[in-house]
Write a protein that holds these residues in place. Structure first.
Motif, PDB file in Angstrom:
ATOM      1  N   GLY A  64       0.790  -1.228   0.000  1.00  8.09           N
ATOM      2  CA  GLY A  64       0.000   0.000   0.000  1.00  8.09           C
ATOM      3  C   GLY A  64       0.824   1.281   0.000  1.00  8.09           C
ATOM      4  O   GLY A  64       0.275   2.373  -0.134  1.00  8.09           O
ATOM      5  N   LYS A  65       2.148   1.181   0.138  1.00  3.94           N
ATOM      6  CA  LYS A  65       2.984   2.388   0.170  1.00  3.94           C
ATOM      7  C   LYS A  65       3.631   2.600  -1.200  1.00  3.94           C
ATOM      8  O   LYS A  65       4.209   1.672  -1.760  1.00  3.94           O
ATOM      9  CB  LYS A  65       4.069   2.212   1.254  1.00  3.94           C
ATOM     10  CG  LYS A  65       4.887   3.446   1.492  1.00  3.94           C
ATOM     11  CD  LYS A  65       5.892   3.220   2.618  1.00  3.94           C
ATOM     12  CE  LYS A  65       6.970   4.280   2.530  1.00  3.94           C
ATOM     13  NZ  LYS A  65       8.131   3.969   3.334  1.00  3.94           N
ATOM     14  N   LYS A  66       3.502   3.842  -1.698  1.00  5.02           N
ATOM     15  CA  LYS A  66       4.024   4.140  -3.030  1.00  5.02           C
ATOM     16  C   LYS A  66       5.510   4.510  -2.950  1.00  5.02           C
ATOM     17  O   LYS A  66       5.903   5.302  -2.093  1.00  5.02           O
ATOM     18  CB  LYS A  66       3.237   5.334  -3.585  1.00  5.02           C
ATOM     19  CG  LYS A  66       3.015   5.261  -5.051  1.00  5.02           C
ATOM     20  CD  LYS A  66       2.009   6.331  -5.449  1.00  5.02           C
ATOM     21  CE  LYS A  66       1.792   6.301  -6.941  1.00  5.02           C
ATOM     22  NZ  LYS A  66       0.761   7.184  -7.369  1.00  5.02           N
ATOM     23  N   PHE A  67       6.319   3.924  -3.820  1.00  3.05           N
ATOM     24  CA  PHE A  67       7.746   4.277  -3.894  1.00  3.05           C
ATOM     25  C   PHE A  67       7.984   5.002  -5.202  1.00  3.05           C
ATOM     26  O   PHE A  67       7.663   4.482  -6.270  1.00  3.05           O
ATOM     27  CB  PHE A  67       8.631   3.026  -3.810  1.00  3.05           C
ATOM     28  CG  PHE A  67       8.658   2.429  -2.442  1.00  3.05           C
ATOM     29  CD1 PHE A  67       9.626   2.821  -1.525  1.00  3.05           C
ATOM     30  CD2 PHE A  67       7.708   1.501  -2.054  1.00  3.05           C
ATOM     31  CE1 PHE A  67       9.638   2.281  -0.245  1.00  3.05           C
ATOM     32  CE2 PHE A  67       7.712   0.961  -0.782  1.00  3.05           C
ATOM     33  CZ  PHE A  67       8.685   1.352   0.119  1.00  3.05           C
ATOM     34  N   LYS A  68       8.529   6.198  -5.113  1.00  3.60           N
ATOM     35  CA  LYS A  68       8.659   7.029  -6.317  1.00  3.60           C
ATOM     36  C   LYS A  68       9.895   6.707  -7.129  1.00  3.60           C
ATOM     37  O   LYS A  68      10.940   6.369  -6.583  1.00  3.60           O
ATOM     38  CB  LYS A  68       8.741   8.494  -5.879  1.00  3.60           C
ATOM     39  CG  LYS A  68       7.414   9.080  -5.527  1.00  3.60           C
ATOM     40  CD  LYS A  68       7.493  10.601  -5.614  1.00  3.60           C
ATOM     41  CE  LYS A  68       6.153  11.195  -5.256  1.00  3.60           C
ATOM     42  NZ  LYS A  68       6.230  12.116  -4.138  1.00  3.60           N
ATOM     43  N   VAL A  69       9.770   6.871  -8.446  1.00  2.00           N
ATOM     44  CA  VAL A  69      10.929   6.811  -9.341  1.00  2.00           C
ATOM     45  C   VAL A  69      11.873   7.924  -8.867  1.00  2.00           C
ATOM     46  O   VAL A  69      11.437   9.024  -8.559  1.00  2.00           O
ATOM     47  CB  VAL A  69      10.477   7.079 -10.799  1.00  2.00           C
ATOM     48  CG1 VAL A  69      11.670   7.134 -11.735  1.00  2.00           C
ATOM     49  CG2 VAL A  69       9.487   6.014 -11.245  1.00  2.00           C
ATOM     50  N   GLY A  70      13.156   7.617  -8.764  1.00  2.00           N
ATOM     51  CA  GLY A  70      14.116   8.628  -8.291  1.00  2.00           C
ATOM     52  C   GLY A  70      14.533   8.399  -6.845  1.00  2.00           C
ATOM     53  O   GLY A  70      15.513   8.961  -6.385  1.00  2.00           O
ATOM     54  N   THR A  71      13.794   7.552  -6.114  1.00  2.00           N
ATOM     55  CA  THR A  71      14.215   7.237  -4.743  1.00  2.00           C
ATOM     56  C   THR A  71      15.094   5.979  -4.793  1.00  2.00           C
ATOM     57  O   THR A  71      14.923   5.138  -5.683  1.00  2.00           O
ATOM     58  CB  THR A  71      13.016   6.956  -3.808  1.00  2.00           C
ATOM     59  OG1 THR A  71      12.253   5.885  -4.384  1.00  2.00           O
ATOM     60  CG2 THR A  71      12.128   8.174  -3.630  1.00  2.00           C
ATOM     61  N   GLU A  72      16.000   5.889  -3.851  1.00  2.00           N
ATOM     62  CA  GLU A  72      16.933   4.769  -3.833  1.00  2.00           C
ATOM     63  C   GLU A  72      16.187   3.428  -3.781  1.00  2.00           C
ATOM     64  O   GLU A  72      16.511   2.492  -4.519  1.00  2.00           O
ATOM     65  CB  GLU A  72      17.867   4.900  -2.631  1.00  2.00           C
ATOM     66  CG  GLU A  72      19.055   3.973  -2.741  1.00  2.00           C
ATOM     67  CD  GLU A  72      19.886   3.933  -1.490  1.00  2.00           C
ATOM     68  OE1 GLU A  72      19.951   4.941  -0.767  1.00  2.00           O
ATOM     69  OE2 GLU A  72      20.459   2.853  -1.233  1.00  2.00           O
TER      70      GLU A  72
END
Ligand code: PMV
Length: 337
Positions: A64-72
């Motif tokens: 349910g948690k979104k991980f953004k493009v650009g984050t490690e």
């Protein structure tokens, strides 16, 4: 002509009886030593992937948690993997990936193993890559080393291989999930916090700075032989002893890196010491711990009740999961979005 579709897969986590720690190739994720694991029935990841023109960038959602493009977290793991499969399929489509674990993520319960085995399998289906199980295990390997083994159920060996291109570094099933019916694993969750040092960084640091790393590689070879023999002969004592010693050796090389890496917390140590006591009392059980503070106790069905009762006495143990060897990865119809 490729017709992009959505696909979902479920893959179970695994616990290494002979652990993998250290890479000979970081990009291809090729290990310095072969390993053996048991796939866990009750701990799994359910993953859905969809490649479509509708996305202008990749979307990755974990529990349910979104991980953004650009984050490690995204770029080094799922992002790299999606770029790899796009290259394989010769497409440019962006993807949406959603994955749910039914156990604490990144707390050292092989969430990446289950997650990448499921993602590799769902992607194979969605993009029509046509990979067989062996090739699927090599694809899963590119996401996370331990994922190589989660393609199969039961007892699984990941051979390190020798080739530079990694085409001989894949998993094979040693024995099915049903092979040892009274084999049990009791998982004691001592914290739900994410681990502080990811395996990837921890093993690189060990290879670079541990003065006794060579000794680990030599010992791992011996442990591998004994574990294979123990599984073939269903020799629980040999299997348990070898797994426990192998785990201690891995943590010893972690602790002797610069700076030292400690994955244990106080409860981890309490449970480990108790396991040694329980053995003296005649309850045969052994511990194994991966790159985390969670303790897995290996035992036979006849001792589960007693051990579980004893584990409950640790106030700090947050959850106890009793499980057994489980099945390999499978495609499922149910999508997460
Ligand atoms: O493949 P990774 O990055 O999840 O590392 C796995 C490391 C251990 O769990 C400690 C050992 C193993 O063989 O699973």
């Amino acid at each position: 002509m490729l017709k992009p579709i959505k696909a979902s897969a479920i893959a179970n986590a695994n616990i290494a009886l002979v652990k993998y720690w250290g890479k000979r190739d970081k990009k291809l994720i090729l290990p310095n030593n072969s390993s053996i694991s048991v796939t866990l029935k009750d701990l799994y990841a359910h993953t859905t992937v969809d490649f479509s023109k509708n996305y202008d960038k990749d979307i990755f959602i974990l529990n349910g948690k979104k991980f953004k493009v650009g984050t490690e977290e995204y770029d080094k793991y799922t992002g790299l993997f999606l770029n790899l499969v796009r290259k394989m399929a010769r497409i440019n489509l962006k993807a949406k990936v959603s994955s749910n674990n039914n156990f604490p993520t990144a707390a050292g319960l092989a969430s990446s193993a289950a997650g990448f085995a499921a993602l590799a399998t769902a992607t194979n289906e969605a993009l029509g890559l046509g990979l067989n199980k062996r090739n699927l295990s090599m694809l899963a390997r590119r996401g996370s080393g331990s994922a190589t083994r989660s393609i199969y159920g039961g007892f699984v060996k990941w051979r390190k291989g020798k080739k530079e291109n990694g085409t001989d570094s894949y998993a094979k099933q040693i024995a099915s999930a049903e092979y040892w019916p009274d084999f049990r694993i009791i998982v004691c969750i001592t914290t739900k916090e994410e681990k502080k040092i990811k395996s990837r960084a921890g093993m690189a640091q060990t290879v670079a700075t541990c003065p006794v790393y060579k000794g680990w590689l030599k010992a791992a070879k011996e442990d591998l032989k004994n574990t294979e023999r123990a599984i073939a002969e269903k020799d629980f004592t040999l299997l348990g002893k070898t797994a426990e010693r192998n785990c201690l050796k891995m943590h010893a090389i972690m602790m002797t890196t610069t700076p030292p890496i400690f994955y244990f917390n106080k409860t981890t140590i309490d449970v480990m010491q108790s396991v040694l006591e329980w053995r003296k009392e005649g309850i045969e059980c052994y511990f194994s711990i991966d790159a985390s503070p969670q303790v897995k106790i290996i035992c036979l069905e006849k001792n589960v009740k007693k051990i579980k009762e004893k584990c409950k006495r640790f106030k700090e143990v947050k959850k106890i999961i009793v499980t057994k060897p489980g099945e390999g990865v499978r495609i499922v119809k149910k999508h997460l979005f």
